[in-house]
Design an enzyme around this catalytic site. Sequence first.
Site, PDB file in Angstrom:
ATOM      1  N   GLU A  55      45.262 -25.565 -23.234  1.00 50.44           N
ATOM      2  CA  GLU A  55      45.372 -26.812 -22.472  1.00 50.44           C
ATOM      3  C   GLU A  55      46.499 -27.683 -23.030  1.00 50.44           C
ATOM      4  O   GLU A  55      47.206 -28.356 -22.280  1.00 50.44           O
ATOM      5  CB  GLU A  55      44.053 -27.603 -22.545  1.00 50.44           C
ATOM      6  N   GLY A 313      34.254  10.105 -37.804  1.00 52.57           N
ATOM      7  CA  GLY A 313      33.877  11.437 -37.369  1.00 52.57           C
ATOM      8  C   GLY A 313      32.530  11.416 -36.658  1.00 52.57           C
ATOM      9  O   GLY A 313      31.940  10.346 -36.409  1.00 52.57           O
TER      10      GLY A 313
END
Length: 380
Positions: A55, A313
């Site tokens: 803003e 893994g």
Amino acid sequence: MWSIEDTEFMSRAIKLARRGLYTTRPNPCVGCVITLDDQILGEGFHIRAGGPHAEVHALAMATQRADGLADLKGATAYVTLEPCSHYGRTPPCAEALIKHGISRVVVAVEDPNPRVSGRGINMLKDAGIKVDVGLLGDEAAQINPGFMKRMQSALPWVTVKLAASLDGKTALSNGASKWITGPESRRDVQRLRARSCALVTGIETVLLDDPSLNVRHSELGLLAQQVDADSLLQPLRVILDSRARLTSSAKLFAITSPILLVSCVDYPQAEQDTWPEHVSGLTLASDNDGRVELTALFSHLGKTCNSVLIEAGATLAGSVISHNHADELILYQAMKLLGANGRNLISLPDYTDMADIPSVELIDERKLGDDTRLTLKIRS
Ligand SMILES: NC(=O)c1ccc[n+]([C@@H]2O[C@H](COP(=O)([O-])OP(=O)(O)OC[C@H]3O[C@@H](n4cnc5c(N)ncnc54)[C@H](OP(=O)(O)O)[C@@H]3O)[C@@H](O)[C@H]2O)c1
């Protein structure tokens, strides 16, 4: 309720918000567009935590374009997230919008933080500003899944990333896996890493592959104006190492971005003495298998991290999924066949009832070179 122009300007604000994807964390990505008589006067996005909010950038541009007039009477501000109402590192944006005489504020989504939610909107309404909430809300929330989740639950958004062949294997039986996927997928993974607050892997991946687990700017394939090498944030690298086996000879120690070694027993003091400054340890409770307890891990990470990427893994990926910690699974599927003895993708329990298997919903599917990327939601 929404005009075509409203939708157009909010879409623009969402597009701007996305420009902060690689630099704003742990703050959310926010975009803002200010219009007068359906012409854009100012626009901006939140670039980095501690810096001006979207803003403020948009108001500065709008004021300049309105010949320095501080009063933007009749102007509408489109903001992707509810303007803040509190003094943090910067003053409240709701106050800035009021001071500048903005007449209407359109908010895509409320701030999910229960301590903040609604206050910015009320502050604007109390000042006589017309506030409309909910335009493109889902789209705006999707830019910040981690921020939205963490503000509501104090837990991070958890993404499990995996790469596999068509027959669901991640490597040949001898461990060879370079490369199953193509360069487009690997670049996409670099971007995923760059958007994540933390990158978590298991000790076996570190011992077997000796990876660096960092983000390489040159491999992101992004334009310099999207993010330059100096503004790029590195994720916290988190290694789950229950038995404190890792030594500082690992390649990942050579890169100076932060590393968190999580174990269930303390590392020997002599080992800790070799750790460079960017390495720290955390001892957590163990689960029934003697491994790092994942609820404790994610609670800890939720203190600072919006989004966590699991790049591990089959063992750790399986644990995260089977213990219902995964919000999302991103699977890069290569058009290759690695054979029956190749390494499996995910180690899950041996289900005996179809009712017990995790259900997975396809959210997005796209081609990346020769590979396919599937984004999946896991339902518990
Ligand atoms: N295809 C892909 O996308 C991809 C991605 C990364 C790695 N990989 C491959 O995966 C292979 C290694 O896989 P992996 O399954 O053996 O190892 P892994 O999942 O990387 O690591 C597993 C280890 O992490 C530790 N751990 C600590 N807390 C845990 C918890 N709560 N749950 C599960 N594990 C926990 C355990 O060791 P301790 O008990 O000693 O702590 C466990 O053995 C490598 O060859 C690597 O190349 C593939």
